[in-house]
Scaffold this motif. Structure first.
Motif, mmCIF file in Angstrom:
data_model
loop_
_atom_site.group_PDB
_atom_site.id
_atom_site.type_symbol
_atom_site.label_atom_id
_atom_site.label_comp_id
_atom_site.label_asym_id
_atom_site.label_seq_id
_atom_site.Cartn_x
_atom_site.Cartn_y
_atom_site.Cartn_z
ATOM 1 N N GLU A 178 7.764 26.727 -25.061
ATOM 2 C CA GLU A 178 8.203 25.563 -25.845
ATOM 3 C C GLU A 178 9.044 24.608 -24.997
ATOM 4 N N ARG A 179 9.941 25.169 -24.158
ATOM 5 C CA ARG A 179 10.744 24.307 -23.282
ATOM 6 C C ARG A 179 9.845 23.552 -22.303
ATOM 7 N N GLY A 180 8.821 24.259 -21.768
ATOM 8 C CA GLY A 180 7.908 23.595 -20.848
ATOM 9 C C GLY A 180 7.127 22.469 -21.516
ATOM 10 N N LYS A 181 6.739 22.701 -22.782
ATOM 11 C CA LYS A 181 6.031 21.651 -23.516
ATOM 12 C C LYS A 181 6.923 20.437 -23.748
ATOM 13 N N GLU A 182 8.198 20.683 -24.092
ATOM 14 C CA GLU A 182 9.131 19.565 -24.288
ATOM 15 C C GLU A 182 9.316 18.760 -22.994
ATOM 16 N N LYS A 245 -5.118 14.332 -9.401
ATOM 17 C CA LYS A 245 -4.406 15.593 -9.550
ATOM 18 C C LYS A 245 -4.505 16.097 -10.994
ATOM 19 N N ARG A 246 -4.794 17.410 -11.094
ATOM 20 C CA ARG A 246 -4.883 18.020 -12.425
ATOM 21 C C ARG A 246 -3.489 18.213 -13.001
ATOM 22 N N LYS A 247 -3.353 17.886 -14.251
ATOM 23 C CA LYS A 247 -2.054 18.014 -14.912
ATOM 24 C C LYS A 247 -1.743 19.496 -15.124
ATOM 25 N N LEU A 248 -0.573 19.932 -14.656
ATOM 26 C CA LEU A 248 -0.200 21.342 -14.759
ATOM 27 C C LEU A 248 0.177 21.690 -16.195
ATOM 28 N N SER A 249 -0.153 22.915 -16.583
ATOM 29 C CA SER A 249 0.238 23.391 -17.913
ATOM 30 C C SER A 249 1.703 23.812 -17.907
ATOM 31 N N ALA A 250 2.219 24.078 -19.087
ATOM 32 C CA ALA A 250 3.634 24.463 -19.206
ATOM 33 C C ALA A 250 3.899 25.787 -18.504
ATOM 34 N N GLU A 253 4.037 25.285 -14.727
ATOM 35 C CA GLU A 253 5.298 24.665 -14.310
ATOM 36 C C GLU A 253 6.436 25.674 -14.297
ATOM 37 N N ILE A 254 6.449 26.567 -15.285
ATOM 38 C CA ILE A 254 7.502 27.596 -15.328
ATOM 39 C C ILE A 254 7.382 28.526 -14.131
#
Length: 389
Positions: A178-182, A245-250, A253-254
């Motif tokens: 959830e923090r990564g999505k925010e 560049k492909r957008k990284l998932s949450a 990123e974590i």
């Protein structure tokens, strides 16, 4: 007619016949006498010894029937528990295995006339679980041995603890996602700098404070040369060739953030040691096998701040592990713990409350100069259960 001599064919034939099971209609339970035919059974019933046994039985018939019933029940249940355990099995199959013994006690000497009545009685007494189907009556033995019950309770407790740990880890992972999505939602997207005309001046907003309004600083001193047509074409070709560049998932990123933290710790040095003597910890690495994975032990010795000698609680085996492969243990309310971080580090305290949603605890210092101090909202990794010999 006398008995045949030992070794004669007739003697051997009679012995072979006597070995196997005979007809139940020619068996006397009181005398424990098996006859091979109707004539022999008739002669037995008219004998003096059989008449004496009948007189003894007539004096106290209930006593003998109860003894026969108890013996039949014990033999049947012993065979059921030994051969089938607590599995569900057909009652008639167990009965056929029981009567295969030549010296078994017959059901017609007990208080039950049929096997169905006996099975129903076992169900009413709570000794077995019985149910009726199209194929007949099925029975399941209930093991009431204290050792078996204690083993089952220990296994259930262990499964519950593993389940609680798994749920706790899943909740922490969900919060991190959830923090990564925010972060992904609030992250500004980069745009290409474009000018409407070549003579337009570039301006940048540089706010000095949060309350001050943005002040625009014109870049009058710097003159940008006008791009030529050839360089513009080459830049456009390079932009077209560059893959997007492909957008990284949450979750990715974590992972990148965790890897960056580990690299920073290697370069700057580690100063996050939380190990302490006589605290209970849990082994969280599978490199040692399933025998030690998620098993508990206590810290007996500390080497170089980050390496601990662990003594396992189950088998007293000694392991040497880094603190990265260990996890703190949170006890029940009222138990003693040890504070591992902060101002009250190495202080012995008592558990007061547990907040599962925030993954934190509340403790009261019970020993030392800070005795009586209350500490709220301590993270799980800041305290651990204190080992008692």
């Amino acid at each position: 007619m006398g008995k045949h001599e030992v070794g004669t064919p007739k003697y051997i034939a009679n012995k072979i016949k006597a070995k196997g099971l005979q007809k139940l209609r020619w068996y006397c339970q009181m005398c424990q006498k098996q006859c091979r035919d109707e004539n022999g059974f008739k002669c037995h019933t008219t004998s003096e010894s059989h008449q004496r046994q009948l007189l003894i039985f007539a004096d106290n018939a209930d006593k003998y029937i109860d003894e026969f019933s108890k013996e039949f029940e014990e033999g049947y249940l012993e065979l059921l528990s030994r051969q089938f355990g607590t599995k569900r099995v057909q009652a008639n199959r167990v009965y056929q295995d029981y009567i295969a013994d030549r010296n078994h006690l017959h059901m017609n000497s007990t208080q039950w006339e049929t096997l169905t009545e006996f099975v129903k009685w076992l169900g009413r007494e709570g000794k077995c679980v019985v149910d009726e189907t199209e194929k007949g009556w099925f029975i399941q033995y209930i093991d009431r041995n204290p050792e078996t019950i204690a083993l089952q309770e220990a296994m259930a407790k262990k499964e519950k603890m593993d389940k609680d740990d798994h749920e706790r880890m899943m909740k922490m992972l969900e919060k991190q996602i959830e923090r990564g999505k925010e972060k992904c939602v609030n992250k500004p997207e980069a745009t290409v700098l474009q000018r409407e005309s070549e003579d337009e001046k570039l301006q940048f907003a540089m706010p000095a404070k949060k309350d001050d309004k943005a002040k625009f600083v014109p870049l009058n001193k710097f003159k940008l040369p006008a791009p030529s047509t050839s360089s513009m074409k080459s830049n456009e070709l390079i932009k077209d060739k560059k893959p997007e560049k492909r957008k990284l998932s949450a979750l990715e990123e974590i992972k990148q953030e965790e890897e960056a933290k580990k690299k920073m710790q290697k370069f700057k040095g580690r100063d996050d040691s939380w190990l302490s003597l006589n605290i209970v910890v849990k082994v969280m690495t599978q490199s040692l096998g399933d025998k030690y994975y998620k098993q508990k032990g206590y810290v007996k010795d500390i080497i170089d701040r980050y390496l601990a000698v662990i003594v396992m609680l189950d088998n007293n085996h000694k392991l040497k592990l880094d603190q990265e492969h260990l996890e703190t243990v949170i006890p029940a309310i009222g138990k003693r713990v040890k504070v591992l971080k902060g101002k009250y580090k190495n202080c012995v305290a008592e558990m007061q409350a547990l907040d599962v949603e925030r993954f934190s605890v509340s403790v009261v210092i019970s020993e030392g100069s800070f005795k009586g101090h209350v500490i709220d909202n301590l993270p799980y990794e800041s305290v651990s259960k204190l080992h008692s010999a």
